[in-house]
Design an enzyme around this catalytic site. Structure first.
Site, mmCIF file in Angstrom:
data_model
loop_
_atom_site.group_PDB
_atom_site.id
_atom_site.type_symbol
_atom_site.label_atom_id
_atom_site.label_comp_id
_atom_site.label_asym_id
_atom_site.label_seq_id
_atom_site.Cartn_x
_atom_site.Cartn_y
_atom_site.Cartn_z
ATOM 1 N N ARG A 1 42.925 -18.961 -40.416
ATOM 2 C CA ARG A 1 43.595 -19.884 -39.510
ATOM 3 C C ARG A 1 44.687 -20.706 -40.180
ATOM 4 O O ARG A 1 45.495 -21.331 -39.503
ATOM 5 C CB ARG A 1 42.553 -20.762 -38.798
ATOM 6 C CG ARG A 1 41.813 -19.977 -37.711
ATOM 7 C CD ARG A 1 40.724 -20.780 -37.039
ATOM 8 N NE ARG A 1 39.557 -20.973 -37.865
ATOM 9 C CZ ARG A 1 38.564 -20.086 -37.986
ATOM 10 N NH1 ARG A 1 38.626 -18.943 -37.333
ATOM 11 N NH2 ARG A 1 37.527 -20.328 -38.740
ATOM 12 N N GLU B 1 27.523 -21.184 -49.872
ATOM 13 C CA GLU B 1 26.130 -21.614 -49.730
ATOM 14 C C GLU B 1 25.174 -20.499 -50.145
ATOM 15 O O GLU B 1 24.157 -20.739 -50.788
ATOM 16 C CB GLU B 1 25.862 -22.034 -48.285
ATOM 17 C CG GLU B 1 24.478 -22.621 -48.078
ATOM 18 C CD GLU B 1 24.256 -23.097 -46.659
ATOM 19 O OE1 GLU B 1 23.176 -23.649 -46.390
ATOM 20 O OE2 GLU B 1 25.168 -22.911 -45.819
#
Length: 230
Positions: A113, A150
């Site tokens: 984006r 993560e």
């Protein structure tokens, strides 16, 4: 989105007109709504742009989709903003107004984006645009930067020779959560000899709103991430 915080995070506050560091330990939430590692941040005053009437329209145009792409994630969807040309232009105009006159030679957009906002900003301020892409997306010789997520790792790549030593660079993405991806972008560009001036994002989590720094580089955020409204 959802990347681990693996860089130094510092914000500056003002006291009697001077910048001072005010350290506060917080557990930074990622976009999945869970707490990541505790990092040192600081409360900073709202920037002058906070009073800009265009910001409310920008915030209102961002749709929050609960439980996407999986349960527990509150996804900030900018595609609804893109459907409103006037609001989309307002967001671009605010960025352009900030960076015009800052001698930015390069705008680097983070996949994917960052590609929406980066080229338009680059054209408006007379800078070249560099895509920072995921692995195996760019042909030819590349320089890579791996960073921690993560659950595992990811990587950004840039063409060798895309940026010249000491060129002033602005990094653009749509959202900053823990800052891991932006830190990787900073490291990648600095390894190529670039002078990273600032990072610019449309959306930031409330704990990271206003002015703060990643790897010593300031980050500019237009609006806070919105929570789901029942």
């Amino acid at each position: 989105m959802g990347e681990e915080a693996n860089c130094n995070t510092v914000m500056e506050a003002k006291e009697n007109g001077h910048a001072v560091a005010v350290a506060v330990a917080v557990a930074v939430p990622d976009v999945k709504g869970k707490a990541d590692d505790t990092v040192v941040v600081a409360v900073a005053p709202a920037p002058a742009a906070e009073s800009d009437p265009r910001l409310q329209g920008i915030s209102d145009a961002i749709r929050v989709v609960p439980h996407f792409p999986k349960p527990g994630i509150m996804f900030n969807d900018i595609t609804t903003l893109l459907l409103r040309p006037g609001v989309f232009k307002d967001a671009l105009d605010i960025f352009v107004e900030r960076y015009r006159g800052m001698a930015i030679a390069v705008v680097a957009g983070i996949e994917a984006r960052g590609f929406i906002f980066g080229p338009a900003i680059a054209l408006a301020i007379g800078a070249k645009f560099i895509p920072l892409r995921k692995p195996k997306k760019l042909p030819g010789e590349v320089i890579s930067e791996t960073y921690v997520l993560e659950y595992g790792t990811d990587c950004l790549e840039m063409h060798v020779g895309a940026v010249e030593p000491d060129e002033r660079v602005l990094i653009v993405d749509d959202l900053v959560a823990t800052g891991g991806t932006l830190c990787a972008a900073i490291n990648l560009l600095e390894r190529a000899g670039a002078d990273v001036v600032e990072c610019a994002c449309l959306i930031g989590l409330p704990k990271f709103k206003d002015f703060y720094k990643l790897n010593g580089k300031p980050v500019y955020v237009l609006v806070e991430s919105r929570e789901y409204e029942k």
